[in-house]
Each structure stands twice: as C-alpha cells, then as structure tokens.
Design an enzyme around this catalytic site. Sequence first.
Site: not given
Ligand SMILES: [Zn+2]
Length: 374
Positions: A77, A79, A107, A139-140, A163
Amino acid sequence: MGAVVDDLLALFVRLVEIPSPSGHERAVADFISGYLRDAGLDPHEDESAGATGAGSGNIVVRVPGAGRGTPIVVAAHMDTVAIDGPIEAVVEGGVVRSAGDTILGGDDKAACAVLLAVLADLAKSPPSCDFEAVFSTCEEVGLRGAKALDLSLFAARAGFVFDSSGPVGDVITRAPSQKTVTADFHGVAAHAGIAPEKGRSAIAAAAAAVAAMDLGRIDSVTTANVGLIRGGSATNVVPERCRIEGEARSHEPALLVAQTAHMVDAVQLAAALAGIDVEITVVDTFTGFSLDDDALPVRIACAALRELAIEPRIGASGGGSDVNVYNAGGLPSVNLSVGMEQVHTPDEYLPVERLDDAYRLLHALLQVAAATTG
Ligand SMILES: [Zn+2]
C-alpha cells in the site's frame, strides 16, 4: 553491501520522503507510475479515488509471463498513517530511521520499494508465471483502496501482501474480523451553574457506557477498545453532545457478534438510565480469514522462504490489512513480513539488509509459483 541493496535503499529513501498519508497519495502514485513506465511497463491507475477519498486510484500493473504454474498477485500500500512534519530518512549502522518526530513510513514503503525493484527486473526478464502487482491507497483508513479493486479482473490464483512488520519469514495465515461501534449521545444542554437540573449530560452517559464495557483482551481470540471520545463545549454548560468510537476484533465470528452486542447494550443502557437519546452505528470494517497450511499461497510462501534458507514462521495477526480484502473476495492470500519495526510510531526503523531479504523473497516466490500447480 552490493549494488542491488544500494539501489533498493536509494529507492526506499526516495519513497519515504514523498509524504503520502491516507488521502494524499497523488505524489507517490505519480512517482510509482513514472518509475514503472520508465522501466518499460504499462501501469494502470483505476478510477477508485472518488469513492475512496484517496489522492489517487490504486495502481495495477500486469507482467505476462510464460504462463507456467500459478499466476500470482503481490500487493503493497502507498499510504501511511498521519505524519507530523516532513519525513527525512537517516541511514546509520545499517538501519534506516526518521530524523524527525514522525514515522519513517516503512509501512508500507519498504514493500513498495521491493515491488518496484522486482517489477523493473521483470520488465527486462519476464517471469515464468503471470504476475500482477497492486499499489493500493487508503489501507490505513479501512482498507478502502483494496476494497475498491475489482478482483474479477485478476488472473492470480494466489495473493501475497507484503505488509507485516518484523524480519522476513512471517507468513500470516489468519487475521480477525473487525466491527466499529460509534455512539452519538444526545443530551440536554443547560447552564451548569444556574440551572444544572434542567440539563442531561451526554458526557456522563457516554462515560457510564464506557465504564460498563468489558474492553481490552476479552479472550484468546477477541479484543475490544473505545479509542475516541469527543463532546461538550465549555465547563459551564451541561454537555448536549458526546460521541464515542470503539472497535471489537475476533478470529471467531460468533465471539465478535457477542462482544459488539455487549458494547451496544452498554451504550443503550447508559443512555436509558440518563434519560437521553443515543444513535448507534455498527460497521463491518473488515472480514477475517484463516488459511490451512496447505493452501496454495501458504505452500508457495513457505517453499520460497526455504529457498532462501529462512524457516517460515506461520502465524496470526491481530490487525487487518489488504490481505483481509483479497481473502474475503475469494483470492486466497497471505501477509508476509517485509522488515519494518515499531510501525506507526516515531521510533519506526528498518534494517537495510531486510530490504534485500524481501527482494530475494519476491524473486523466489515467482520461481516457486512458476513451478507450482493447483
Ligand atoms: Zn501497512
């Protein structure tokens, strides 16, 4: 260290220094698309930005292989969680950290860097199995980008989301489902000094509700939390409004339903005792999954790790990630650790050699997938 690691590290630093908190992915999406086009690939950005609230769509790129074995998809991801100022990466003693008081963004930029580097390799030397890659948005904030993907367009029969934190070697095959509970207490405002008896405090009712809830680790597979409380306007006003936001997670659907019902009951009882109204919203944030050890992506991931002389560590996650969405959509997928540590904190760091481990793992996944059928 070798040239590949130097290039990977430079790419990683470049990516983390492009800020991309959820909703602001435009600049990093443009960098990723540009990188892929320069490598000779044909990235496609989907139309999901409007629906997800992201700064860009998801980026999907397909690399046709020789059609051998199992077609796979690998995802990262773009973001990050919210940032507190610009990110400046510092490399010291073989470790990358953030210079300031904010996250590094490993991350999931570590995975983005590895995926880009491998895609550039494949542009020169196509894989034996068909390969798809996804760089997702938001994603977050509820896996919104992944949820907007049309999985029916994917040829892949096994998915690998890079991830998970920790040294390369974790193969996450189980994750919980999550429900979010929001309660808006609607009391009666009054002057706190002149006529408090005319008021009904929304904050007092919300506090009573939270105090009555079982929270934290509920059992071996269930957790619950109230993470936000907001209300009131001034010390001299009996508060009319208060909102609490909480969540429950469980690997067991029935236990999740029970815990959520318990939290809703506590809210309703507290509101009733206070004689005020409350509006409750329960949302299914993500759906859990559980794969057997002989599921296709588990077998491929474990064999690829063993190729690198890393003993696979099959385990469960307490969190949700894009991998939940792939599994819920019928594409069996695992989450793999990609090296970052202390994510979502200013102490986040990434040992440089783990970039190389993840890079070699992704190449090994392609080799093993090409040799694996069914
Ligand atoms: Zn992540």
